[in-house]
Design an enzyme around this catalytic site. Sequence first.
Site, mmCIF file in Angstrom:
data_model
loop_
_atom_site.group_PDB
_atom_site.id
_atom_site.type_symbol
_atom_site.label_atom_id
_atom_site.label_comp_id
_atom_site.label_asym_id
_atom_site.label_seq_id
_atom_site.Cartn_x
_atom_site.Cartn_y
_atom_site.Cartn_z
ATOM 1 N N CYS A 181 14.938 -11.444 11.541
ATOM 2 C CA CYS A 181 15.238 -10.147 12.160
ATOM 3 C C CYS A 181 14.460 -9.017 11.484
ATOM 4 O O CYS A 181 14.248 -9.012 10.287
ATOM 5 C CB CYS A 181 16.735 -9.858 12.047
ATOM 6 S SG CYS A 181 17.695 -11.060 12.945
ATOM 7 N N ARG A 237 13.008 -17.461 8.966
ATOM 8 C CA ARG A 237 12.639 -17.308 7.553
ATOM 9 C C ARG A 237 12.838 -18.603 6.780
ATOM 10 O O ARG A 237 12.413 -18.725 5.637
ATOM 11 C CB ARG A 237 13.498 -16.203 6.913
ATOM 12 C CG ARG A 237 13.052 -14.811 7.305
ATOM 13 C CD ARG A 237 13.979 -13.767 6.747
ATOM 14 N NE ARG A 237 13.983 -13.709 5.299
ATOM 15 C CZ ARG A 237 13.024 -13.168 4.568
ATOM 16 N NH1 ARG A 237 11.958 -12.691 5.157
ATOM 17 N NH2 ARG A 237 13.101 -13.139 3.247
ATOM 18 N N LYS A 288 25.520 -20.442 10.259
ATOM 19 C CA LYS A 288 24.067 -20.358 10.498
ATOM 20 C C LYS A 288 23.330 -20.216 9.170
ATOM 21 O O LYS A 288 22.214 -20.691 8.999
ATOM 22 C CB LYS A 288 23.746 -19.159 11.384
ATOM 23 C CG LYS A 288 22.245 -18.843 11.454
ATOM 24 C CD LYS A 288 21.941 -17.585 12.208
ATOM 25 C CE LYS A 288 21.576 -16.398 11.377
ATOM 26 N NZ LYS A 288 20.474 -16.485 10.460
ATOM 27 N N ASN A 289 23.962 -19.555 8.173
ATOM 28 C CA ASN A 289 23.239 -19.296 6.924
ATOM 29 C C ASN A 289 23.468 -20.355 5.851
ATOM 30 O O ASN A 289 23.105 -20.152 4.690
ATOM 31 C CB ASN A 289 23.583 -17.895 6.418
ATOM 32 C CG ASN A 289 23.013 -16.829 7.349
ATOM 33 O OD1 ASN A 289 22.192 -17.161 8.217
ATOM 34 N ND2 ASN A 289 23.452 -15.605 7.215
ATOM 35 N N ASP A 300 26.060 -8.288 7.107
ATOM 36 C CA ASP A 300 26.077 -8.782 8.495
ATOM 37 C C ASP A 300 27.382 -8.475 9.200
ATOM 38 O O ASP A 300 27.499 -8.677 10.406
ATOM 39 C CB ASP A 300 25.858 -10.301 8.505
ATOM 40 C CG ASP A 300 24.563 -10.664 7.848
ATOM 41 O OD1 ASP A 300 24.570 -10.840 6.610
ATOM 42 O OD2 ASP A 300 23.537 -10.718 8.539
ATOM 43 N N VAL A 328 22.184 -3.378 1.341
ATOM 44 C CA VAL A 328 21.457 -4.649 1.214
ATOM 45 C C VAL A 328 20.106 -4.587 1.927
ATOM 46 O O VAL A 328 19.087 -5.016 1.394
ATOM 47 C CB VAL A 328 22.306 -5.816 1.768
ATOM 48 C CG1 VAL A 328 21.542 -7.129 1.695
ATOM 49 C CG2 VAL A 328 23.627 -5.917 1.005
#
Length: 440
Positions: free
Chosen positions: A122, A98, A24-25, A312, A334
């Site tokens: 988020c 984002r 996803k990233n 994450d 983070v």
Amino acid sequence: MVDGLLQVEGGRPLNGEITVRGAKNLVPKAMVAALLGTTPSVLHNVPLIRDVDVVSGLLSLHGVSVDYDQAEGVLRLDPSRVESAHMADIDAHAGSSRIPILFCGPLLHRLGEAFIPDLGGCRIGDRPIDFHLDILRAFGATVDKQPQGIRLTAPDGLRGTVIDLPYPSVGATEQTLLTAVRAEGLTELRGAAVEPEIMDLVDVLQKMGAIISVDTDRTIHVEGVDELVGYNHRALPDRIETASWASAALATHGDVFVHGAHQSDMTTFLNIFRKVGGAFDVREDGIRFYHPGGDLKSIVVETNVHPGFMTDWQQPLVVALTQAEGLSIVHETVYENRFGFTGALRKMGATIQVYRECLGGTACRFGQRNFYHSAVISGPTPLHGADIVVPDLRGGFSHLIAALAAEGTSHVEGVNLIDRGYEHFMSKLAALDADVTRLA
Ligand code: EPZ
């Protein structure tokens, strides 16, 4: 309006096989990179997740033709007719992700202007974009904040520059890469993020014709080029989703084979997974994660940028730590507010205390400010079913894991949020023999 409601009958081990596709990233960033090419691009291993829809919509608004074959996981992008989108149309996508902030560089190169809606993502902290805007100004763009978003122009084009990142921000590193590759001259980025998803984006840009080098001291050098062409790329697998299923296997005493998982992207996670008492087998086509029996062990873990333990990964792991013997400490360095999901776990019987202090590791940016960014988990505590509401993407999946591990019935509300980052999670749960019913 209930944004998705599940009924979960917990207390059953997750057993079976699932497939994890592209990260996803990375995938949405590679989609934005296609804007920089003068010819079409093809992206493979693309999962059916909300972020891909959002970016497809934004690209289409700018004249890019997007064709997605869900079964094959192949996305075809043709940027040959890029044009400005109407502000009202873009605004329709406001608050959903984002990623729009990463359109700035490519649109400024293509059109000399860009409008970016207010960002979503988020609620796990303030999520500022100051690094991004400073970077774009350093390349020569003018940045004008307006009520509905940000308007940028670069009438004289963009020129290479030197950027010192105050923190190895993933997004800010991507912002720099997507702008520098077509800027005039040399760009030097110091203190860059070097996550596997960043390195995969570097591969994509290099395939397009970019000249990029990454030094061992986190300095990235880019030589701007006059033209980039389309790429053909297979996205790296999603190491966050993989770790989520691994933690679910541990928390439910299960045995899950994740097709497509890569060991090299997950070294630090695998070490922690083993220290807690989990077992894993690395195979050619994926990784098997399972609970080998015996007690789970408490640990001290501190999240950090790559190659550290990823932020994450901590939410799903915390659920497994509620079943470990003794006191575990998690220091989140983070994001400042990433323990919101622990409220639901306490409601289900977990013993978790959050603290403002930097516990268990070195002092971080949040230590002297009013953020509850350290957690102590005391276990093992039996979890019982409860009615819970999903707070954010990763916390939401952790709620699902907790409901699957808890004895009895849980109702999990707001699960549509999970569609943002976990492809077909309902069919995957069914494949793992979970007793889950969608009520809304
Ligand atoms: C990316 O977010 C990921 N999202 C996040 O995953 C991930 O947790 C994060 O990187 C860290 O690895 C996507 O790639 C879409 P950052 P990003 O910029 O780029 C501060 C998920 O669930 N910062 O590395 O937004 C920021 O506040 C998501 O998949 C500034 O101060 O993260 C944070 O404290 C969650 N100013 C730190 O940097 C800025 O302009 C790290 O943020 C930008 C960031």
